[in-house]
Write a protein that holds these residues in place. Structure first.
Motif, PDB file in Angstrom:
ATOM      1  N   LYS A  14      50.596  36.658  15.999  1.00 58.10           N
ATOM      2  CA  LYS A  14      50.815  37.849  16.822  1.00 58.10           C
ATOM      3  C   LYS A  14      49.486  38.495  17.195  1.00 58.10           C
ATOM      4  O   LYS A  14      49.312  38.996  18.307  1.00 58.10           O
ATOM      5  N   GLU A  15      48.546  38.475  16.253  1.00 54.64           N
ATOM      6  CA  GLU A  15      47.243  39.085  16.515  1.00 54.64           C
ATOM      7  C   GLU A  15      46.513  38.357  17.638  1.00 54.64           C
ATOM      8  O   GLU A  15      45.853  38.996  18.475  1.00 54.64           O
ATOM      9  N   TYR A  16      46.625  37.028  17.652  1.00 50.10           N
ATOM     10  CA  TYR A  16      45.971  36.234  18.691  1.00 50.10           C
ATOM     11  C   TYR A  16      46.519  36.594  20.063  1.00 50.10           C
ATOM     12  O   TYR A  16      45.754  36.863  21.004  1.00 50.10           O
ATOM     13  N   PHE A  17      47.834  36.643  20.195  1.00 49.98           N
ATOM     14  CA  PHE A  17      48.432  36.954  21.495  1.00 49.98           C
ATOM     15  C   PHE A  17      48.215  38.410  21.888  1.00 49.98           C
ATOM     16  O   PHE A  17      48.060  38.722  23.075  1.00 49.98           O
ATOM     17  N   ALA A  18      48.169  39.303  20.901  1.00 48.01           N
ATOM     18  CA  ALA A  18      47.885  40.709  21.201  1.00 48.01           C
ATOM     19  C   ALA A  18      46.477  40.866  21.778  1.00 48.01           C
ATOM     20  O   ALA A  18      46.257  41.628  22.730  1.00 48.01           O
ATOM     21  N   LEU A  19      45.517  40.123  21.198  1.00 45.62           N
ATOM     22  CA  LEU A  19      44.146  40.170  21.700  1.00 45.62           C
ATOM     23  C   LEU A  19      44.055  39.585  23.103  1.00 45.62           C
ATOM     24  O   LEU A  19      43.346  40.112  23.968  1.00 45.62           O
ATOM     25  N   LEU A  20      44.781  38.499  23.354  1.00 48.65           N
ATOM     26  CA  LEU A  20      44.813  37.917  24.704  1.00 48.65           C
ATOM     27  C   LEU A  20      45.347  38.919  25.719  1.00 48.65           C
ATOM     28  O   LEU A  20      44.788  39.074  26.815  1.00 48.65           O
ATOM     29  N   ILE A  21      46.421  39.608  25.370  1.00 49.54           N
ATOM     30  CA  ILE A  21      47.023  40.582  26.289  1.00 49.54           C
ATOM     31  C   ILE A  21      46.068  41.743  26.538  1.00 49.54           C
ATOM     32  O   ILE A  21      45.892  42.199  27.680  1.00 49.54           O
ATOM     33  N   PHE A  22      45.408  42.214  25.471  1.00 48.40           N
ATOM     34  CA  PHE A  22      44.455  43.319  25.610  1.00 48.40           C
ATOM     35  C   PHE A  22      43.318  42.936  26.558  1.00 48.40           C
ATOM     36  O   PHE A  22      42.960  43.705  27.463  1.00 48.40           O
ATOM     37  N   LEU A  23      42.747  41.753  26.360  1.00 46.67           N
ATOM     38  CA  LEU A  23      41.661  41.297  27.234  1.00 46.67           C
ATOM     39  C   LEU A  23      42.146  41.074  28.658  1.00 46.67           C
ATOM     40  O   LEU A  23      41.433  41.388  29.622  1.00 46.67           O
ATOM     41  N   ALA A  24      43.362  40.562  28.816  1.00 43.56           N
ATOM     42  CA  ALA A  24      43.924  40.336  30.153  1.00 43.56           C
ATOM     43  C   ALA A  24      44.095  41.655  30.904  1.00 43.56           C
ATOM     44  O   ALA A  24      43.883  41.712  32.128  1.00 43.56           O
ATOM     45  N   LEU A  25      44.451  42.721  30.201  1.00 46.26           N
ATOM     46  CA  LEU A  25      44.594  44.033  30.841  1.00 46.26           C
ATOM     47  C   LEU A  25      43.239  44.547  31.341  1.00 46.26           C
ATOM     48  O   LEU A  25      43.149  45.140  32.432  1.00 46.26           O
ATOM     49  N   ILE A  26      42.187  44.319  30.555  1.00 45.89           N
ATOM     50  CA  ILE A  26      40.848  44.735  30.997  1.00 45.89           C
ATOM     51  C   ILE A  26      40.417  43.908  32.212  1.00 45.89           C
ATOM     52  O   ILE A  26      39.810  44.434  33.151  1.00 45.89           O
ATOM     53  N   VAL A  27      40.742  42.615  32.201  1.00 49.27           N
ATOM     54  CA  VAL A  27      40.436  41.761  33.352  1.00 49.27           C
ATOM     55  C   VAL A  27      41.160  42.286  34.592  1.00 49.27           C
ATOM     56  O   VAL A  27      40.589  42.344  35.700  1.00 49.27           O
ATOM     57  N   ALA A  28      42.416  42.686  34.441  1.00 46.04           N
ATOM     58  CA  ALA A  28      43.186  43.227  35.566  1.00 46.04           C
ATOM     59  C   ALA A  28      42.559  44.518  36.080  1.00 46.04           C
ATOM     60  O   ALA A  28      42.504  44.752  37.301  1.00 46.04           O
ATOM     61  N   TRP A  29      42.067  45.351  35.146  1.00 44.00           N
ATOM     62  CA  TRP A  29      41.378  46.589  35.551  1.00 44.00           C
ATOM     63  C   TRP A  29      40.118  46.261  36.344  1.00 44.00           C
ATOM     64  O   TRP A  29      39.828  46.888  37.371  1.00 44.00           O
ATOM     65  N   GLY A  30      39.373  45.256  35.892  1.00 45.23           N
ATOM     66  CA  GLY A  30      38.178  44.824  36.620  1.00 45.23           C
ATOM     67  C   GLY A  30      38.514  44.288  37.993  1.00 45.23           C
ATOM     68  O   GLY A  30      37.798  44.560  38.966  1.00 45.23           O
ATOM     69  N   ALA A  31      39.613  43.531  38.105  1.00 48.33           N
ATOM     70  CA  ALA A  31      40.035  43.009  39.408  1.00 48.33           C
ATOM     71  C   ALA A  31      40.407  44.145  40.348  1.00 48.33           C
ATOM     72  O   ALA A  31      40.084  44.102  41.549  1.00 48.33           O
ATOM     73  N   TYR A  32      41.047  45.178  39.801  1.00 50.40           N
ATOM     74  CA  TYR A  32      41.397  46.336  40.631  1.00 50.40           C
ATOM     75  C   TYR A  32      40.141  47.075  41.084  1.00 50.40           C
ATOM     76  O   TYR A  32      40.039  47.525  42.233  1.00 50.40           O
ATOM     77  N   GLY A  33      39.166  47.195  40.169  1.00 50.44           N
ATOM     78  CA  GLY A  33      37.905  47.833  40.554  1.00 50.44           C
ATOM     79  C   GLY A  33      37.225  47.087  41.687  1.00 50.44           C
ATOM     80  O   GLY A  33      36.690  47.698  42.627  1.00 50.44           O
ATOM     81  N   PHE A  34      37.221  45.742  41.610  1.00 48.65           N
ATOM     82  CA  PHE A  34      36.652  44.954  42.705  1.00 48.65           C
ATOM     83  C   PHE A  34      37.429  45.176  43.996  1.00 48.65           C
ATOM     84  O   PHE A  34      36.837  45.305  45.073  1.00 48.65           O
ATOM     85  N   TRP A  35      38.748  45.233  43.906  1.00 49.86           N
ATOM     86  CA  TRP A  35      39.576  45.418  45.101  1.00 49.86           C
ATOM     87  C   TRP A  35      39.253  46.745  45.782  1.00 49.86           C
ATOM     88  O   TRP A  35      39.170  46.820  47.017  1.00 49.86           O
ATOM     89  N   VAL A  36      39.043  47.793  44.994  1.00 54.46           N
ATOM     90  CA  VAL A  36      38.677  49.100  45.555  1.00 54.46           C
ATOM     91  C   VAL A  36      37.330  49.007  46.255  1.00 54.46           C
ATOM     92  O   VAL A  36      37.150  49.524  47.376  1.00 54.46           O
ATOM     93  N   MET A  37      36.346  48.340  45.614  1.00 56.61           N
ATOM     94  CA  MET A  37      35.027  48.164  46.232  1.00 56.61           C
ATOM     95  C   MET A  37      35.130  47.337  47.510  1.00 56.61           C
ATOM     96  O   MET A  37      34.465  47.627  48.513  1.00 56.61           O
ATOM     97  N   PHE A  38      35.961  46.306  47.483  1.00 59.66           N
ATOM     98  CA  PHE A  38      36.110  45.419  48.637  1.00 59.66           C
ATOM     99  C   PHE A  38      36.776  46.136  49.803  1.00 59.66           C
ATOM    100  O   PHE A  38      36.375  45.973  50.964  1.00 59.66           O
TER     101      PHE A  38
END
Length: 397
Positions: A14-38
């Motif tokens: 569970k810890e492994y998948f929780a960490l994957l989900i947490f990192l994926a959410l930060i990646v999604a935030w970064g993608a949104y930040g790029f979209w705003v800049m773009f």
């Protein structure tokens, strides 16, 4: 040396998948930040027509260095005969490849018009350091992949050859990155013959700083034994690099400060407390990023503790990131002289003394997303590829 066997992790907790989900959410935030800049343009960032390189480019320079440092760690066994460090070679090479991918991603996403990134190939300029660096970065990534593949296929002779080439190429790549800054003689705070070697030294130090906690945590949470003496060996190299960095920073700033024409720029970056640069330089780069890690390495009680060595590695890695910031931003914040002798430069907008730069949230999101993507792919790689040894020590036969 005894035969080493590598394996994948199960990655079913569970810890492994929780960490994957947490990192994926930060990646999604970064993608949104790029979209705003773009969509809205770079005015949403803290960059201006004077400070045209901000946090994403600081991240690029940092990741290229950390990648080079990680690859050098991977090659310790093949190049320097340190067979005991062979247990780290696959993991370090994989992480080096991910970091250069992250650096290239930040370059493309910072362009604004991503499609313009292909112009470096379409219109290759043999006299441009940027064109040559595009070749160096892509070939470096290919070399990392081939080197890692050779290790997985157990091509020992090829691995040793590629290890030598990899170290040489890592030095060349990061020297080229240093050349982008150091060769620009018109910028008071950029031009320096020490920039290229400083980049190499800080690359090794920051690469080790990142690798120490990653190695300890990875082995600990995958229930693999890790010889603490190997971590102390890496920490010794990091400590030596920190001492070299302090010496080079001293020489470089004394040399710059000795030149009357550079006095105002040096004052702004190191001693003008109305600007953010001296605070970052003295408190984050020097005190937190170098002096505290050195104290941890020199004090016997903390030296014996792997947890404290992890702390030293992390805060030194943060200090090197601050060093990259101090390298990139103040050089742009101080306006370069554009008038011939006899004319006085008036520090007024749009080219002003200490031009303000505060990173906007899209920049922060973009950089955070890049780092999260690197570690997300690293965790997935541990599950997909045979990167970890069955044991954390190498025994003599």
């Amino acid at each position: 040396m005894a035969e080493l066997y590598f394996s994948k992790i199960k990655g079913d907790s569970k810890e492994y998948f929780a960490l994957l989900i947490f990192l994926a959410l930060i990646v999604a935030w970064g993608a949104y930040g790029f979209w705003v800049m773009f969509r809205q343009g770079h005015w949403v960032t803290g960059m201006t027509n004077q400070v045209i390189w901000g946090l994403p480019i600081v991240s690029v320079v940092y990741l290229i260095g950390a990648s080079a440092g990680s690859l050098i760690i991977s090659a310790l066994a093949g190049v320097f005969g340190k067979e005991e460090y062979k247990i780290f070679s696959r993991m370090a090479a994989y992480l080096a490849a991910l970091m250069i991918v992250g650096a290239l991603l930040d370059i493309f996403l910072d362009l604004g018009k991503v499609e313009h990134g292909m112009n470096v190939i379409r219109y290759f300029n043999f006299s441009s350091i940027f064109s040559w660096n595009a070749f160096l970065y892509t070939s470096y990534f290919a070399l990392c992949c081939i080197y890692l593949l050779a290790q997985m296929e157990r091509k020992d002779k090829l691995v040793k050859i590629l290890a030598i080439v990899a170290v040489a190429w890592a030095v060349l790549v990061h020297s080229g990155t240093g050349g982008i800054i150091g060769f620009i003689y018109s910028m008071d705070l950029w031009h320096s013959p020490l920039t290229a070697p400083l980049f190499i030294i800080s690359a090794i130090a920051s690469g080790i700083g990142i690798m120490i906690p990653i190695l300890v945590l990875t082995f600990r949470y995958t229930n693999r034994y890790l010889d603490e003496n190997l971590i102390r060996g890496l920490a010794k190299i990091m400590g030596a690099m920190i001492i070299l960095l302090l010496y080079c920073f001293t020489v470089e700033n004394l040399e710059r400060g000795y030149v009357p024409a550079h006095a105002e720029a040096i004052y702004m970056s190191l001693f003008d407390w109305s600007q953010p640069f001296p605070k970052v330089f003295w408190f984050i780069q020097i005190f937190m990023g170098m002096l505290i890690p050195l104290a941890i390495l020199l004090y016997p009680r903390t030296w014996r503790s792997v947890n404290w060595l992890c702390v030293a590695g992390i805060i030194h890695a943060i200090g090197v990131f601050a060093e990259r910031y101090i390298l990139v931003v103040p050089g742009l914040a101080y306006p370069k002289e554009v008038f011939p002798p006899g004319y006085e430069m008036a520090h007024i907008p749009p080219f002003e003394y200490g031009a303000p730069y505060v990173p906007g949230w899209p920049e922060v999101a973009l950089v955070a997303g890049t780092f999260a993507l690197i570690f997300l792919l690293f965790l997935i790689g541990l599950k997909v590829f045979e990167l970890l040894p069955e044991t954390g020590e190498v025994n003599e036969q």
